[in-house]
Design a protein around this motif. Sequence first.
Motif, PDB file in Angstrom:
ATOM      1  N   ASP A 150      -3.299  11.818 -11.256  1.00 55.97           N
ATOM      2  CA  ASP A 150      -3.138  11.181  -9.991  1.00 55.97           C
ATOM      3  C   ASP A 150      -3.834  12.449  -8.934  1.00 55.97           C
ATOM      4  O   ASP A 150      -2.087  12.396  -8.074  1.00 55.97           O
ATOM      5  CB  ASP A 150      -3.154   9.751 -10.297  1.00 55.97           C
ATOM      6  CG  ASP A 150      -3.148   9.260  -8.819  1.00 55.97           C
ATOM      7  OD1 ASP A 150      -4.436   9.385  -8.149  1.00 55.97           O
ATOM      8  OD2 ASP A 150      -2.339   8.069  -8.286  1.00 55.97           O
ATOM      9  N   SER A 156      -0.095   9.754  -2.565  1.00 54.21           N
ATOM     10  CA  SER A 156       0.494   8.826  -3.318  1.00 54.21           C
ATOM     11  C   SER A 156       1.011   7.651  -1.977  1.00 54.21           C
ATOM     12  O   SER A 156       0.185   7.623  -1.120  1.00 54.21           O
ATOM     13  CB  SER A 156       1.729   9.656  -3.391  1.00 54.21           C
ATOM     14  OG  SER A 156       2.640   9.417  -2.893  1.00 54.21           O
ATOM     15  N   ALA A 157       2.203   6.467  -2.512  1.00 51.84           N
ATOM     16  CA  ALA A 157       1.914   5.406  -1.896  1.00 51.84           C
ATOM     17  C   ALA A 157       2.713   5.798  -0.885  1.00 51.84           C
ATOM     18  O   ALA A 157       3.111   4.627  -0.018  1.00 51.84           O
ATOM     19  CB  ALA A 157       2.365   4.075  -2.763  1.00 51.84           C
ATOM     20  N   TRP A 158       3.498   7.019  -1.230  1.00 56.72           N
ATOM     21  CA  TRP A 158       4.182   7.620   0.232  1.00 56.72           C
ATOM     22  C   TRP A 158       3.389   8.690   1.186  1.00 56.72           C
ATOM     23  O   TRP A 158       4.455   9.009   1.822  1.00 56.72           O
ATOM     24  CB  TRP A 158       5.572   8.271  -0.438  1.00 56.72           C
ATOM     25  CG  TRP A 158       5.744   7.412  -1.739  1.00 56.72           C
ATOM     26  CD1 TRP A 158       6.181   7.099  -2.908  1.00 56.72           C
ATOM     27  CD2 TRP A 158       7.371   5.930  -0.902  1.00 56.72           C
ATOM     28  NE1 TRP A 158       6.736   5.717  -3.908  1.00 56.72           N
ATOM     29  CE2 TRP A 158       6.804   5.027  -2.283  1.00 56.72           C
ATOM     30  CE3 TRP A 158       7.607   4.874   0.361  1.00 56.72           C
ATOM     31  CZ2 TRP A 158       8.468   4.256  -3.035  1.00 56.72           C
ATOM     32  CZ3 TRP A 158       8.347   3.809  -0.208  1.00 56.72           C
ATOM     33  CH2 TRP A 158       9.030   3.842  -1.687  1.00 56.72           C
ATOM     34  N   SER A 159       2.495   8.813   0.637  1.00 52.48           N
ATOM     35  CA  SER A 159       2.160  10.053   1.561  1.00 52.48           C
ATOM     36  C   SER A 159       1.390   9.574   3.366  1.00 52.48           C
ATOM     37  O   SER A 159       2.064  10.415   4.205  1.00 52.48           O
ATOM     38  CB  SER A 159       0.394  10.236   1.127  1.00 52.48           C
ATOM     39  OG  SER A 159      -0.144   9.611   1.062  1.00 52.48           O
ATOM     40  N   ALA A 160       1.694   8.469   3.393  1.00 54.63           N
ATOM     41  CA  ALA A 160       1.639   7.620   4.811  1.00 54.63           C
ATOM     42  C   ALA A 160       3.001   7.712   4.964  1.00 54.63           C
ATOM     43  O   ALA A 160       3.067   8.155   6.629  1.00 54.63           O
ATOM     44  CB  ALA A 160       2.099   5.696   4.832  1.00 54.63           C
TER      45      ALA A 160
END
Length: 153
Positions: free
Chosen positions: A139, A143-147
């Motif tokens: 992918d 990622s869900a944590w990139s914010a």
Amino acid sequence: MKILVARIPEEGSNYEGDEPGAILHAEEEQFLRNPGDVHYKLYAQRVSEELVIRGELNVDVELQCARCAEFFSTRVGVSDFLRACPAPEGTDSVDITEDLREEILLHVPGFPVCSEACKGVCAQCGTDLNKSSCACEKDEGPSAWSALDELNL
């Protein structure tokens, strides 16, 4: 391991030997198995109403790799074992077996890795990437944590 307090001379006493690996109760631990004998080199001295024990502990064990989940052999060593046990006048012996167990388990790495080159398992299909590759697409999106990278604290 029991230390006979009454036999310790004023200048202290050295102890070296092995305790069976069964004292670690490895059957209760999910990520540790097949412990060898616990080798100890200890020095015990009676100080006032206490028995002060210090020294080294070593044991060969098998740990589960945190990346690939395979068990691997390694040695867990404790170079700074130190305990002070109450030993008032009239104390015959002090059992430090549970102290040995606790100290060794505290020195087991929290994230054991079989080798720095371990590739782990694929997060999507579970294939051990050390033994084979998989056809899963990586992918490349955020990622869900990139914010969290955009936070300015």
